[in-house]
Design an enzyme around this catalytic site. Structure first.
Site, PDB file in Angstrom:
ATOM      1  N   GLY A  11       0.860  -1.192   0.000  1.00  0.00           N
ATOM      2  CA  GLY A  11       0.000   0.000   0.000  1.00  0.00           C
ATOM      3  C   GLY A  11       0.893   1.238   0.000  1.00  0.00           C
ATOM      4  O   GLY A  11       2.054   1.182  -0.420  1.00  0.00           O
ATOM      5  N   VAL A  82      -0.172 -13.285   3.172  1.00  0.00           N
ATOM      6  CA  VAL A  82       0.536 -13.565   4.426  1.00  0.00           C
ATOM      7  C   VAL A  82      -0.474 -14.086   5.443  1.00  0.00           C
ATOM      8  O   VAL A  82      -1.541 -13.498   5.629  1.00  0.00           O
ATOM      9  CB  VAL A  82       1.222 -12.281   4.955  1.00  0.00           C
ATOM     10  CG1 VAL A  82       1.849 -12.519   6.315  1.00  0.00           C
ATOM     11  CG2 VAL A  82       2.247 -11.772   3.952  1.00  0.00           C
ATOM     12  N   GLU A 169     -17.099  11.074   1.636  1.00  0.00           N
ATOM     13  CA  GLU A 169     -16.692  11.095   0.218  1.00  0.00           C
ATOM     14  C   GLU A 169     -17.616  10.203  -0.617  1.00  0.00           C
ATOM     15  O   GLU A 169     -18.024  10.565  -1.718  1.00  0.00           O
ATOM     16  CB  GLU A 169     -15.230  10.652   0.082  1.00  0.00           C
ATOM     17  CG  GLU A 169     -14.270  11.688   0.660  1.00  0.00           C
ATOM     18  CD  GLU A 169     -12.815  11.459   0.300  1.00  0.00           C
ATOM     19  OE1 GLU A 169     -12.423  10.310   0.118  1.00  0.00           O
ATOM     20  OE2 GLU A 169     -12.074  12.464   0.214  1.00  0.00           O
ATOM     21  N   ASP A 301      -1.113   1.903   8.490  1.00  0.00           N
ATOM     22  CA  ASP A 301      -2.303   1.674   9.318  1.00  0.00           C
ATOM     23  C   ASP A 301      -2.164   0.505  10.283  1.00  0.00           C
ATOM     24  O   ASP A 301      -2.989   0.362  11.181  1.00  0.00           O
ATOM     25  CB  ASP A 301      -3.521   1.424   8.414  1.00  0.00           C
ATOM     26  CG  ASP A 301      -4.094   2.718   7.865  1.00  0.00           C
ATOM     27  OD1 ASP A 301      -3.410   3.755   7.964  1.00  0.00           O
ATOM     28  OD2 ASP A 301      -5.215   2.691   7.334  1.00  0.00           O
ATOM     29  N   GLN A 317      -1.285   9.964   4.127  1.00  0.00           N
ATOM     30  CA  GLN A 317      -0.163  10.891   4.267  1.00  0.00           C
ATOM     31  C   GLN A 317       0.854  10.370   5.285  1.00  0.00           C
ATOM     32  O   GLN A 317       2.065  10.374   5.037  1.00  0.00           O
ATOM     33  CB  GLN A 317      -0.708  12.259   4.716  1.00  0.00           C
ATOM     34  CG  GLN A 317       0.317  13.342   4.720  1.00  0.00           C
ATOM     35  CD  GLN A 317      -0.229  14.666   5.250  1.00  0.00           C
ATOM     36  OE1 GLN A 317       0.533  15.562   5.512  1.00  0.00           O
ATOM     37  NE2 GLN A 317      -1.514  14.808   5.406  1.00  0.00           N
TER      38      GLN A 317
HETATM   39  C1  LIG Z   1     -12.412   5.187   0.826  1.00  0.00           C
HETATM   40  C2  LIG Z   1     -11.235   5.699   1.622  1.00  0.00           C
HETATM   41  C3  LIG Z   1     -10.870   7.033   1.523  1.00  0.00           C
HETATM   42  C4  LIG Z   1      -9.752   7.505   2.221  1.00  0.00           C
HETATM   43  N1  LIG Z   1      -9.398   8.806   2.059  1.00  0.00           N
HETATM   44  C5  LIG Z   1      -8.272   9.255   2.635  1.00  0.00           C
HETATM   45  C6  LIG Z   1      -7.817  10.575   2.370  1.00  0.00           C
HETATM   46  O1  LIG Z   1      -8.456  11.331   1.651  1.00  0.00           O
HETATM   47  N2  LIG Z   1      -6.649  10.978   2.942  1.00  0.00           N
HETATM   48  C7  LIG Z   1      -5.901  10.138   3.732  1.00  0.00           C
HETATM   49  O2  LIG Z   1      -4.823  10.539   4.180  1.00  0.00           O
HETATM   50  N3  LIG Z   1      -6.308   8.887   4.010  1.00  0.00           N
HETATM   51  C8  LIG Z   1      -7.470   8.412   3.482  1.00  0.00           C
HETATM   52  N4  LIG Z   1      -7.876   7.126   3.718  1.00  0.00           N
HETATM   53  C9  LIG Z   1      -7.044   6.269   4.599  1.00  0.00           C
HETATM   54  C10 LIG Z   1      -5.860   5.703   3.817  1.00  0.00           C
HETATM   55  O3  LIG Z   1      -6.310   5.098   2.639  1.00  0.00           O
HETATM   56  C11 LIG Z   1      -5.076   4.700   4.660  1.00  0.00           C
HETATM   57  O4  LIG Z   1      -4.629   5.362   5.817  1.00  0.00           O
HETATM   58  C12 LIG Z   1      -3.891   4.151   3.859  1.00  0.00           C
HETATM   59  O5  LIG Z   1      -4.350   3.360   2.794  1.00  0.00           O
HETATM   60  C13 LIG Z   1      -2.949   3.323   4.736  1.00  0.00           C
HETATM   61  O6  LIG Z   1      -1.887   2.868   3.954  1.00  0.00           O
HETATM   62  P1  LIG Z   1      -1.143   1.494   4.291  1.00  0.00           P
HETATM   63  O7  LIG Z   1      -0.023   1.363   3.334  1.00  0.00           O
HETATM   64  O8  LIG Z   1      -0.847   1.425   5.739  1.00  0.00           O
HETATM   65  O9  LIG Z   1      -2.226   0.355   4.054  1.00  0.00           O
HETATM   66  P2  LIG Z   1      -3.040  -0.084   2.758  1.00  0.00           P
HETATM   67  O10 LIG Z   1      -3.183   1.023   1.813  1.00  0.00           O
HETATM   68  O11 LIG Z   1      -4.257  -0.735   3.308  1.00  0.00           O
HETATM   69  O12 LIG Z   1      -2.105  -1.203   2.104  1.00  0.00           O
HETATM   70  C14 LIG Z   1      -1.952  -2.474   2.673  1.00  0.00           C
HETATM   71  C15 LIG Z   1      -1.450  -3.423   1.607  1.00  0.00           C
HETATM   72  O13 LIG Z   1      -1.267  -4.711   2.203  1.00  0.00           O
HETATM   73  C16 LIG Z   1      -1.842  -5.712   1.377  1.00  0.00           C
HETATM   74  N5  LIG Z   1      -2.265  -6.804   2.248  1.00  0.00           N
HETATM   75  C17 LIG Z   1      -3.207  -6.770   3.212  1.00  0.00           C
HETATM   76  N6  LIG Z   1      -3.289  -7.965   3.824  1.00  0.00           N
HETATM   77  C18 LIG Z   1      -2.386  -8.770   3.226  1.00  0.00           C
HETATM   78  C19 LIG Z   1      -1.988 -10.119   3.418  1.00  0.00           C
HETATM   79  N7  LIG Z   1      -2.544 -10.889   4.351  1.00  0.00           N
HETATM   80  N8  LIG Z   1      -1.020 -10.614   2.634  1.00  0.00           N
HETATM   81  C20 LIG Z   1      -0.431  -9.849   1.672  1.00  0.00           C
HETATM   82  N9  LIG Z   1      -0.768  -8.578   1.445  1.00  0.00           N
HETATM   83  C21 LIG Z   1      -1.727  -8.035   2.215  1.00  0.00           C
HETATM   84  C22 LIG Z   1      -3.002  -5.015   0.676  1.00  0.00           C
HETATM   85  O14 LIG Z   1      -3.329  -5.673  -0.539  1.00  0.00           O
HETATM   86  C23 LIG Z   1      -2.428  -3.619   0.449  1.00  0.00           C
HETATM   87  O15 LIG Z   1      -1.741  -3.542  -0.772  1.00  0.00           O
HETATM   88  C24 LIG Z   1      -8.999   6.626   3.057  1.00  0.00           C
HETATM   89  C25 LIG Z   1      -9.383   5.285   3.170  1.00  0.00           C
HETATM   90  C26 LIG Z   1     -10.486   4.822   2.471  1.00  0.00           C
HETATM   91  C27 LIG Z   1     -10.869   3.368   2.590  1.00  0.00           C
END
Ligand SMILES: Cc1cc2nc3c(=O)[nH]c(=O)nc-3n(C[C@H](O)[C@H](O)[C@H](O)COP(=O)(O)OP(=O)(O)OC[C@H]3O[C@@H](n4cnc5c(N)ncnc54)[C@H](O)[C@@H]3O)c2cc1C
Length: 413
Positions: A11, A82, A169, A301, A317
């Site tokens: 992500g 995973v 949104e 997250d 962010q």
């Molecule tokens: C609809 C929506 C709107 C949003 N709008 C905003 C915004 O405007 N501004 C903002 O700052 N934040 C926003 N957010 C929050 C933001 O999207 C998250 O905080 C962000 O995606 C976190 O990033 P990350 O890399 O931690 O996790 P993620 O983006 O969730 O990435 C996790 C990755 O891990 C992979 N994964 C998960 N489980 C497994 C597993 N078991 N095995 C292998 N791979 C796995 C997934 O496929 C994914 O690619 C929004 C969220 C949503 C749902």
């Protein structure tokens, strides 16, 4: 000996970290001193912040998928789910096999938090992955396509539980989409109804009172009914909302659950390995490392980072900044490790720079703040698109922005 870096999750956090390491350890990777591996359950990345648009069909699925193998050039990508993490044995278990590491980055993201509400998991749609967004899109299109004078009016009623970013949104853009679908399918526009359920009546509670009230006004003007209360039960065909002891039944055949998120469920398993876990998030130290495991970082997250006792809210962010920071720290540690000087390596603590937040209200309106100043309207909408495009630029340069970017008055149609 070759150093094996494993990144779990591609992500915002995992991808920013992987790309940073590709750049910073390029020579070591080419020389075979470092092996960089990314594991993700799908072979594509998507902008989670655009999932509501995918669920409404205003941003296409094809544009939404960004294939890892097309953007990563010095990384070994493995598609696997995973299932378990063994920090003591330095092994990751997946559906397709076992993966070993010297350094680990856990960036497995979020999952919806149903907070024990009866029926929430079974009877609601979620916006957590590309697939869940596509399920919701299918439901929306079918409801309109199959609607006839004999259908239940509730087929065109939508309840959105939660008035944070995702809920607002989605609800705002859903209004435009419903009007459009009504026109296409020859349905009276007044039959479409959207309920936004806001606990304590607050819309976008993370914003100032002024911005929160402005958002409420904009949503109401669009015809969205804001229900003040907490959902206490979800059932097939609606939800029950409670406010000051009074219960109200909201009838809607499509319910979106956007009332909260927690870290990935897998993280909970780490408690058994003496890792501090709260709300499925790993409590990390000031350098985003997992307590007692100096070779393991947790980002985005699925991590809980504090600065002067303030816990950062999980956002894209924050996840991106954590990923960039981790790539810098890890590159430094690994370069020192290769020289046999790892113990002398000092890394600076992580510092989050909050540059602002913008929430879209439809395609050409938004509210938020940037560099401490409240903004709204077309300027805010422009900034929102700019933020989304900035991420595309970071991972794929100008070509990616042109191919997949969003511009103010353009949808993917
Ligand atoms: C609809 C929506 C709107 C949003 N709008 C905003 C915004 O405007 N501004 C903002 O700052 N934040 C926003 N957010 C929050 C933001 O999207 C998250 O905080 C962000 O995606 C976190 O990033 P990350 O890399 O931690 O996790 P993620 O983006 O969730 O990435 C996790 C990755 O891990 C992979 N994964 C998960 N489980 C497994 C597993 N078991 N095995 C292998 N791979 C796995 C997934 O496929 C994914 O690619 C929004 C969220 C949503 C749902």
């Amino acid at each position: 000996m070759q150093k094996n870096i494993l990144i779990l999750g591609g992500g915002y956090a995992g991808l920013a970290c992987t790309m940073g390491l590709e750049k910073r350890l390029k020579n070591e990777i080419i020389a075979g001193k470092v092996k960089l591996t990314l594991i993700n359950k799908h072979d594509y990345h998507y902008q989670t912040t655009l999932l509501h648009r995918i669920a409404l069909g205003t941003y296409s699925e094809r544009k939404g998928r960004i294939f890892y193998r097309k953007i990563l050039h010095n990384t070994n990508f493995i598609k696997d789910i995973v299932t378990d993490i063994d920090l003591n044995a330095r092994k990751i278990y997946g559906v397709n096999g076992c993966h070993e590491y010297d350094y680990l980055v856990i960036a497995l993201g979020f999952e919806p938090n149903f907070m024990g509400i009866s029926g929430a998991k079974e009877h609601t749609y979620k916006l957590a992955t590309m697939n869940s967004a596509l399920e919701l899109l299918h439901d929306l299109e079918m409801k309109f396509k199959n609607f006839s004078p004999k259908s239940s009016p509730q087929d065109l009623h939508f309840a959105v539980v939660g008035s944070g970013f995702t809920g607002v949104e989605y609800a705002a853009e859903l209004k435009d989409r419903i009007d459009e679908l009504c026109d296409i399918c020859g349905i009276d526009r007044s039959l479409g109804k959207i309920y936004l359920i806001a606990r304590g009546g607050k819309v976008l509670p993370m914003f100032s009172k002024k911005l929160s009230n402005l958002s409420r006004k904009k949503l109401t003007k669009r015809g969205i009914e804001i229900i003040n209360g907490s959902v206490i039960e979800c059932f097939d065909g609606g939800v029950i909302v409670e406010n000051e002891g009074k219960k109200e039944k909201i009838l809607a055949n499509t319910v979106l659950w956007s009332a909260g998120v927690k870290g990935n469920e897998i993280i909970n398993k780490l408690s058994a390995q003496n890792v501090s876990v709260k709300n499925s998030r790993i409590m990390v130290d000031a350098c985003l490392r997992v307590e007692n495991f100096d070779n393991v970082f947790a980002l985005g997250d699925c991590a809980m980072a504090c600065e002067q006792d303030i816990v950062h809210a999980p956002t894209a962010q924050l996840a991106t900044q954590m990923g960039e920071y981790c790539s810098k720290s890890l590159a430094k540690i690994i370069q020192a490790d290769i020289k046999g000087d790892k113990n002398a390596c000092q890394i600076k603590p992580f510092k989050f720079h909050h540059k602002g937040t913008v929430c879209s209200i439809g395609h050409t309106d938004a509210v938020g703040f940037a560099f401490g100043v409240g903004i709204a309207g077309e300027v805010a909408a422009f900034l929102k698109n700019f933020i989304e495009n900035k991420w595309l630029y970071a991972i794929g340069g100008p070509a990616m922005v042109i191919k997949k970017g969003q511009f103010r008055f353009r949808s993917s149609d």
